[in-house]
Every structure is written in structure tokens, then in C-alpha cells.
Design an enzyme around this catalytic site. Structure first.
Site, PDB file in Angstrom:
ATOM      1  N   CYS A  58      29.346  29.824  43.979  1.00 43.34           N
ATOM      2  CA  CYS A  58      29.695  30.877  44.940  1.00 43.34           C
ATOM      3  C   CYS A  58      28.413  31.395  45.593  1.00 43.34           C
ATOM      4  O   CYS A  58      27.501  31.834  44.900  1.00 43.34           O
ATOM      5  CB  CYS A  58      30.405  32.003  44.199  1.00 43.34           C
ATOM      6  N   CYS A 114      30.814  35.787  51.722  1.00 43.66           N
ATOM      7  CA  CYS A 114      32.048  35.764  52.529  1.00 43.66           C
ATOM      8  C   CYS A 114      32.846  37.057  52.440  1.00 43.66           C
ATOM      9  O   CYS A 114      33.616  37.361  53.355  1.00 43.66           O
ATOM     10  CB  CYS A 114      32.937  34.606  52.101  1.00 43.66           C
ATOM     11  N   THR A 153      31.113  40.591  43.679  1.00 45.03           N
ATOM     12  CA  THR A 153      30.354  39.366  43.958  1.00 45.03           C
ATOM     13  C   THR A 153      29.079  39.675  44.746  1.00 45.03           C
ATOM     14  O   THR A 153      29.152  40.320  45.792  1.00 45.03           O
ATOM     15  CB  THR A 153      31.245  38.391  44.757  1.00 45.03           C
ATOM     16  N   GLU A 171      28.420  38.493  39.575  1.00 40.27           N
ATOM     17  CA  GLU A 171      29.359  39.616  39.661  1.00 40.27           C
ATOM     18  C   GLU A 171      28.802  40.765  38.817  1.00 40.27           C
ATOM     19  O   GLU A 171      28.197  40.528  37.773  1.00 40.27           O
ATOM     20  CB  GLU A 171      30.763  39.260  39.143  1.00 40.27           C
ATOM     21  N   HIS A 181      40.323  36.376  53.564  1.00 43.81           N
ATOM     22  CA  HIS A 181      39.578  35.944  52.380  1.00 43.81           C
ATOM     23  C   HIS A 181      40.274  34.799  51.641  1.00 43.81           C
ATOM     24  O   HIS A 181      39.609  33.966  51.023  1.00 43.81           O
ATOM     25  CB  HIS A 181      39.374  37.150  51.465  1.00 43.81           C
ATOM     26  N   TYR A 188      38.571  30.684  50.689  1.00 43.08           N
ATOM     27  CA  TYR A 188      38.441  29.954  49.420  1.00 43.08           C
ATOM     28  C   TYR A 188      38.354  28.436  49.596  1.00 43.08           C
ATOM     29  O   TYR A 188      38.300  27.700  48.608  1.00 43.08           O
ATOM     30  CB  TYR A 188      39.545  30.385  48.445  1.00 43.08           C
ATOM     31  N   CYS A 227      35.762  27.402  50.287  1.00 38.14           N
ATOM     32  CA  CYS A 227      34.445  27.245  49.642  1.00 38.14           C
ATOM     33  C   CYS A 227      34.568  26.367  48.406  1.00 38.14           C
ATOM     34  O   CYS A 227      33.674  25.595  48.085  1.00 38.14           O
ATOM     35  CB  CYS A 227      33.866  28.595  49.273  1.00 38.14           C
ATOM     36  N   GLU A 262      37.114  32.636  39.228  1.00 36.02           N
ATOM     37  CA  GLU A 262      37.129  33.230  40.573  1.00 36.02           C
ATOM     38  C   GLU A 262      38.237  32.591  41.417  1.00 36.02           C
ATOM     39  O   GLU A 262      38.902  33.267  42.201  1.00 36.02           O
ATOM     40  CB  GLU A 262      35.766  33.027  41.242  1.00 36.02           C
TER      41      GLU A 262
HETATM   42  C1  LIG Z   1      34.635  35.954  39.792  1.00 36.77           C
HETATM   43  C2  LIG Z   1      35.325  37.053  40.539  1.00 36.77           C
HETATM   44  C3  LIG Z   1      34.762  37.541  41.726  1.00 36.77           C
HETATM   45  C4  LIG Z   1      35.350  38.601  42.415  1.00 36.77           C
HETATM   46  N1  LIG Z   1      34.733  39.113  43.534  1.00 36.77           N
HETATM   47  C5  LIG Z   1      35.210  40.254  44.090  1.00 36.77           C
HETATM   48  C6  LIG Z   1      34.519  40.901  45.154  1.00 36.77           C
HETATM   49  O1  LIG Z   1      33.471  40.454  45.614  1.00 36.77           O
HETATM   50  N2  LIG Z   1      35.018  42.044  45.675  1.00 36.77           N
HETATM   51  C7  LIG Z   1      36.163  42.582  45.203  1.00 36.77           C
HETATM   52  O2  LIG Z   1      36.561  43.629  45.705  1.00 36.77           O
HETATM   53  N3  LIG Z   1      36.848  42.003  44.194  1.00 36.77           N
HETATM   54  C8  LIG Z   1      36.407  40.861  43.627  1.00 36.77           C
HETATM   55  N4  LIG Z   1      37.104  40.262  42.601  1.00 36.77           N
HETATM   56  C9  LIG Z   1      38.274  40.947  42.084  1.00 36.77           C
HETATM   57  C10 LIG Z   1      39.618  40.268  42.250  1.00 36.77           C
HETATM   58  O3  LIG Z   1      40.147  40.512  43.528  1.00 36.77           O
HETATM   59  C11 LIG Z   1      40.500  40.799  41.103  1.00 36.77           C
HETATM   60  O4  LIG Z   1      40.022  40.199  39.913  1.00 36.77           O
HETATM   61  C12 LIG Z   1      41.965  40.545  41.300  1.00 36.77           C
HETATM   62  O5  LIG Z   1      42.465  41.281  42.377  1.00 36.77           O
HETATM   63  C13 LIG Z   1      42.746  40.898  40.015  1.00 36.77           C
HETATM   64  O6  LIG Z   1      42.457  42.196  39.600  1.00 36.77           O
HETATM   65  P1  LIG Z   1      42.001  42.450  38.095  1.00 36.77           P
HETATM   66  O7  LIG Z   1      40.889  41.550  37.768  1.00 36.77           O
HETATM   67  O8  LIG Z   1      41.792  43.907  37.933  1.00 36.77           O
HETATM   68  O9  LIG Z   1      43.215  41.968  37.210  1.00 36.77           O
HETATM   69  P2  LIG Z   1      44.470  42.795  36.741  1.00 36.77           P
HETATM   70  O10 LIG Z   1      44.915  43.735  37.795  1.00 36.77           O
HETATM   71  O11 LIG Z   1      44.203  43.372  35.406  1.00 36.77           O
HETATM   72  O12 LIG Z   1      45.541  41.626  36.632  1.00 36.77           O
HETATM   73  C14 LIG Z   1      45.768  40.879  35.437  1.00 36.77           C
HETATM   74  C15 LIG Z   1      47.187  40.336  35.475  1.00 36.77           C
HETATM   75  O13 LIG Z   1      48.106  41.438  35.498  1.00 36.77           O
HETATM   76  C16 LIG Z   1      48.988  41.327  36.617  1.00 36.77           C
HETATM   77  N5  LIG Z   1      49.201  42.683  37.157  1.00 36.77           N
HETATM   78  C17 LIG Z   1      48.262  43.565  37.579  1.00 36.77           C
HETATM   79  N6  LIG Z   1      48.832  44.703  38.015  1.00 36.77           N
HETATM   80  C18 LIG Z   1      50.148  44.546  37.893  1.00 36.77           C
HETATM   81  C19 LIG Z   1      51.266  45.372  38.190  1.00 36.77           C
HETATM   82  N7  LIG Z   1      51.135  46.587  38.707  1.00 36.77           N
HETATM   83  N8  LIG Z   1      52.497  44.869  37.926  1.00 36.77           N
HETATM   84  C20 LIG Z   1      52.650  43.639  37.413  1.00 36.77           C
HETATM   85  N9  LIG Z   1      51.631  42.812  37.106  1.00 36.77           N
HETATM   86  C21 LIG Z   1      50.395  43.255  37.340  1.00 36.77           C
HETATM   87  C22 LIG Z   1      48.262  40.418  37.607  1.00 36.77           C
HETATM   88  O14 LIG Z   1      49.165  39.745  38.470  1.00 36.77           O
HETATM   89  C23 LIG Z   1      47.502  39.492  36.698  1.00 36.77           C
HETATM   90  O15 LIG Z   1      48.319  38.418  36.294  1.00 36.77           O
HETATM   91  C24 LIG Z   1      36.544  39.162  41.928  1.00 36.77           C
HETATM   92  C25 LIG Z   1      37.132  38.653  40.757  1.00 36.77           C
HETATM   93  C26 LIG Z   1      36.534  37.624  40.059  1.00 36.77           C
HETATM   94  C27 LIG Z   1      37.149  37.140  38.783  1.00 36.77           C
HETATM   95  S1  SF4 Z   2      34.781  32.789  49.535  1.00 38.56           S
HETATM   96 FE1  SF4 Z   2      33.979  31.524  47.897  1.00 38.56          FE
HETATM   97  S2  SF4 Z   2      31.753  31.387  48.136  1.00 38.56           S
HETATM   98 FE2  SF4 Z   2      32.516  33.000  49.478  1.00 38.56          FE
HETATM   99  S3  SF4 Z   2      32.203  34.837  48.257  1.00 38.56           S
HETATM  100 FE3  SF4 Z   2      34.330  34.185  47.879  1.00 38.56          FE
HETATM  101  S4  SF4 Z   2      34.272  32.796  46.096  1.00 38.56           S
HETATM  102 FE4  SF4 Z   2      32.142  33.121  46.824  1.00 38.56          FE
END
Ligand SMILES: Cc1cc2nc3c(=O)[nH]c(=O)nc-3n(C[C@H](O)[C@H](O)[C@H](O)COP(=O)(O)OP(=O)(O)OC[C@H]3O[C@@H](n4cnc5c(N)ncnc54)[C@H](O)[C@@H]3O)c2cc1C
Ligand code: SF4
Length: 492
Positions: A107, A111, A198, A264, A299, A303, A305, A453
């Protein structure tokens, strides 16, 4: 420190300039229980900085791929800071993303900010249209400053969220979603925490945005604001990655990909001040869902990417089969075809979404939401299958190989050279290096980017299923069926 409008720092051109621009910021970053003195020099952090640096170097090497003339400045700017003026602009973003995935195998972190600018461009326009607010002009001025300096801007959407069944104002602790704690004639103060951010430490600025649909009781949570990464009141807690300490052991084999990684961290905001000039939403809660949907629309097709990273994994799988002397076996070829088919399926959906973009009221283009969600939903599954097939072709040594120290050990080196050999004409070290790369991408540091991710970034799988379900036009499709079945002439 990047000071925003009026900032006199020199424009960043190359990866080297970019790395220099990150030095001396005195960020409060915690990693492995310690405050990091200078992130740029930390061996666990540096590969993630190198990945962002490649977004600058690509723009120098291949301006046709990674730069575009900005309508705001009339000058070429990095494509990561450009708001799409056409479907072709969105397709060009995808082309650049695939290329950067190929070049880094991970990554490259730039983006989220690009997609945030694109989403905010149209949403601020529509908020102003309804409320007579000045957000759109402020955003344009801010974007122009970012373009002039060629800064990295992180997009902070995901709140820590606490109890997932409750809205922000219903949480026992009001800080589980970022919110405004105070306002005066100078600006606002923000408190809360954003998770999984990220490239946040590798950015110059961060734009915080709401993470979900909000209601009238969530007004203080309906905030979009940009602040420098080194603004007072911010603490960063670095997320550790599988096998991350290998980069502190020295050597270049066991890390798998010595040059590049993702990043992250959790961003904790303790009354961070933002002047009004950098506030782009302030209480207009009814626009939060529009912002989240437009951001995720951009966004989710970003992906693609992962298809660039997939190209590296397919190459590694083919290479190890070659080193093992198995490349000509029909099932090996078939598995490589299967990996390629999956990889191109993800790319096809993402790039088709971009091609089908339409203009918004603001003039910027928004890609097709259904296909963006289909792209991202494929991405939540297919890289896992690619990883499985790569491990299949690699053989068990992908997880049982001895360390670099044994490969260099005076008593063991010759024995391991002899017994870990595949094809006689290939040095054992080459075979081990490819196996370590596959390990890195499917179990190690870069599996964070390639697998987890892919699953959760830009929303977990259910988030895409909800969007796909909303747009699947079942009544229309039932009508098609009724008409052909002779139940209903018109099908309406
Ligand atoms: C490597 C990585 C990079 C990321 N980069 C960014 C970034 O740059 N900027 C950014 O803003 N975010 C980023 N994210 C965040 C990403 O958008 C979230 O991880 C994603 O939206 C899920 O939220 P959470 O991790 O809190 O999981 P959770 O909300 O805890 O979800 C876990 C599970 O529970 C379920 N769930 C959650 N809430 C509910 C509900 N109300 N009812 C029923 N089911 C539910 C989900 O569907 C999922 O299966 C990144 C995540 C990762 C892993
Ligand atoms: S689109 Fe892909 S490379 Fe760009 S920030 Fe997200 S995961 Fe990283």
C-alpha cells in the site's frame, strides 16, 4: 511544519525531497511502547515512507502516468492531488494505482486523501448550495495550497466507534467519534480518535471526516476539518504488523520486501484546534451520508491498487515454480491462469466503474457506484485465493525456511546451499528470497495491505453488500422476467 496557506516551504518534487520534508516534525508517535525520536530513521517505519516516496519518483520518471495539469493552478500536479475532470481522469488514477502496486508490492498510502478531495469537492458544493456556506471555496483554496507544495494528505474517516449498535450521541463515552468540543470566532476544537489511519505519520496533512450517516442529535459529529500532522494535541499509536521486527534485525532476505511496506496508526485528537479556513462541514449532519457514500464510491474502485500487488504475487508464484523446476506442469500453468483471471476480474470492475463516471453538480466526475462496490467486494475475497494459490505453488518452505543468519552461518551455509536447492542452475539464495517475498505478502508485513486491508479497508464486505442491495433494481428485473414468461405484457 507545514503551515497551510502562506506556507513558505519549498515544493516537494522527488522522493528524496519528500523524505527530507518529513524530518524534524517532533510528532508524538508511540511504537513498541516507546516514543519514536525520528520516524524517518526508524527501521520499522522507513519502508512505509519509501512506498510513499515512490509516488513522487513515479511522477518524475513517468509524468504521463502520475501528473496532470490542475485547473486550479494551470500547472502539472501529482495526480493524487487532482480532482477528476472526466472519466478519463478516473481511469488514469486506476492506471497509476496499478503501476504503484507493481512497483512497491504494498500500500503506497496516498489514495485516501485523493478520494477524500474528490468526494468533498462535490459535497461541499452541494452543502453550500443548500445552506449558503463557504466550504467549497475554502476547499479549493486548501487543495490549491496542497498542490503547490505537493503535500501528502491522509483521509481520516474511520472512528473507533465503540458500541457498533449505537449512534455517536448514544455512546456512553462521547469521544468515541471525533466531534467538536468548542468553537469561537477563530475556529473549532476537535476531540476523539480515528482508527487504522493509512500513512498518517507519512502525511503532511490529515482531513477528518464523519464515518457514518448522522442524525440531528449528532450535529457536533458532523465535521470535516483539515489539520497538519504535527498540530498540537495529536498522539499517534503505531499499529504493529506481522513480522514487522524483522526489519530491525538487519539483513535483507527474511523481511521479504526490504524496501516497502504500508503503515496504519491510531490518531488520537486531544482538543486539536482547526481555524475556520480549514473547516469544510460544521453541523450539516444530513450531508454526512452523502459524503461517506461518495468517498467510498471513489475509494472502492481505488482498490485496483491490489491488482498491481497481485501482479507481483503472480510473478513470485511463477518464479518459484520455475526455480523449483515445476513451471511446465499443466496444473501449475492452470493455477497461474486462475490467479491472473482473478486479478483481472478485480481490475475490470474497478476500471469499468471509472469509465462509467458522470459529472456531479460541482463539475467533478464521480465513478459508477454499483461497479465500485462490485470491485471492492471482489477485493475482499480474491486476494485471499491468490495468496492460497501462491502458497500452493511455493511449497512448504514458504513457512519453514531457516533464517538469513543460518544461510550465512559458517557451519551451515554450505549444507543449506546444497539441501535447499531447487533447480541446479539457480542459487539457493534466489529461491529463498522469492519464498520470503511470498511469505511477506501472504503472512508477513505486506499481508496487512494485501489481505486484511483488502477485507476491511474502504468498508468491510457487508458495507458493499448493502450498497449493491440498494441498487440491484429487483422490481425492474422482476418485470423483465414477467414479460418474457407471458405473465405481464409490459413488464411494468
Ligand atoms: C489496513 C487498513 C487500512 C485502513 N485505512 C484506513 C484509512 O486510511 N482511513 C480510514 O478512515 N479508515 C481506514 N481503514 C478502516 C476501515 O474502513 C475499517 O476497518 C472498516 O470500515 C471496518 O471498520 P472496523 O475496522 O471498525 O470494523 P468493525 O466495525 O468492528 O466491523 C467488524 C465486523 O462487524 C460488522 N459490523 C460492524 N458494525 C456493525 C453493525 N452496526 N451492525 C452489524 N454488523 C456490524 C462488520 O460488518 C464487520 O464484519 C483501514 C482499515 C484497515 C484494516
Ligand atoms: S487504495 Fe490501495 S494503495 Fe491506495 S491507500 Fe488504499 S489500500 Fe493503499
Amino acid at each position: 511544519m507545514p503551515l497551510g496557506n502562506g506556507d513558505t516551504a519549498p515544493r516537494i518534487q522527488t522522493g528524496e525531497d519528500y523524505i527530507a520534508s518529513l524530518r524534524g516534525r517532533k510528532l508524538r508517535v508511540f511504537l513498541l511502547g516507546e516514543l519514536v525520536e525520528e520516524p524517518v530513521d526508524h527501521p520499522m517505519i522507513r519502508p512505509s515512507i519509501n512506498a510513499v516516496a515512490e509516488t513522487y519518483d513515479l511522477a518524475v520518471r513517468e509524468p504521463e502516468t502520475a501528473t496532470v495539469v490542475s485547473p486550479l493552478t494551470g500547472k502539472p500536479v501529482n495526480r493524487f492531488l487532482h480532482v477528476a475532470q472526466s472519466a478519463d481522469d478516473l481511469v488514469a488514477q486506476n492506471t497509476m494505482q496499478r503501476k504503484l502496486g507493481q512497483n512497491t508490492g504494498t500500500c503506497f498510502q496516498r489514495c485516501v486523501g485523493m478520494d477524500a478531495f474528490n468526494a468533498l469537492y462535490s459535497v461541499t458544493y452541494e452543502i453550500d448550495e443548500k445552506h449558503g456556506t463557504p466550504y467549497h471555496e475554502r476547499l479549493r483554496a486548501f487543495l490549491q495550497t496542497m498542490q503547490e507544495h505537493n503535500y501528502v494528505v491522509g483521509g481520516a474517516m474511520t472512528d473507533v466507534k465503540g458500541d457498533r449498535s449505537k449512534a455517536p450521541h448514544e455512546q456512553e463515552d462521547p469521544d468515541l467519534f471525533v466531534h467538536i468540543t468548542r468553537k469561537d470566532d477563530q475556529g473549532i476544537w476537535l476531540k476523539g480518535a480515528k482508527a487504522h489511519q493509512t500513512g498518517c505519520i507519512n502525511s503532511h496533512w490529515i482531513i477528518a471526516m464523519p464515518t457514518m450517516r448522522l442524525g440531528p442529535n449528532d450535529e457536533d459529529y458532523a465535521v470535516v476539518a483539515a489539520f497538519p500532522v504535527d498540530a498540537p494535541g495529536i498522539t499517534y499509536v503505531y499499529g504493529r504488523q506481522s513480522c514487522d521486527t524483522r526489519s530491525m534485525e538487519g539483513g535483507s532476505i527474511d523481511v521479504g520486501n526490504a524496501s516497502y511496506s504500508g503503515q496504519e496508526a491510531m490518531v488520537i485528537l486531544d482538543d486539536v484546534f482547526v481555524p475556520w479556513s480549514h473547516v469544510f462541514m460544521n453541523g450539516e449532519y444530513e450531508f454526512a451520508s452523502m459524503l461517506v457514500e461518495r468517498f467510498t464510491c471513489y475509494h472502492r474502485r481505488s482498490y485496483v491498487c491490489k491488482t498491481g500487488v497481485g501482479d507481483v504475487l503472480i510473478g513470485a508464484a511463477a518464479q518459484v515454480a520455475d526455480y523449483n523446476g515445476a513451471e511446465r506442469a499443466s496444473h501449475v500453468k492452470d493455477k497461474l491462469v486462475q490467479m491472473t483471471h482473478l486479478n483481472e476480474t478485480m481490475f475490470a470492475a474497478g476500471v469499468a466503474s471509472s469509465y462509467r463516471a458522470k459529472p456531479t453538480k460541482s463539475g467533478c466526475y464521480l465513478n459508477d457506484d454499483m461497479l465500485a462496490n462490485v470491485c471492492k467486494h471482489h477485493v475482499t475475497k480474491m486476494p485471499f485465493e491468490l495468496g492460497r494459490l501462491a502458497q500452493d505453488l511455493a511449497g512448504g518452505l514458504v513457512s519453514t525456511a531457516p533464517s538469513e543468519k543460518e544461510l550465512e552461518h559458517p557451519e551451515l551455509a554450505a549444507l543449506l546451499e546444497k539441501y535447499l536447492k531447487g533447480r541446479a542452475d539457480v542459487p539457493t539464495e534466489a529461491r529463498i528470497r522469492i519464498l520470503r517475498l511470498i511469505e511477506n505478502m501472504t503472512m508477513g508485513r505486506n499481508a496487512v495491505g494485501y489481505l486484511t486491508e483488502s477485507l476491511h479497508g474502504a468498508g468491510s464486505p457487508q458495507a458493499q453488500r448493502i450498497q449493491i442491495g440498494r441498487q440491484m433494481e429487483l422490481d425492474f428485473k422482476k418485470g423483465l422476467a414477467r414479460r418474457l414468461a407471458g405473465i405481464d405484457e409490459s413488464g411494468e
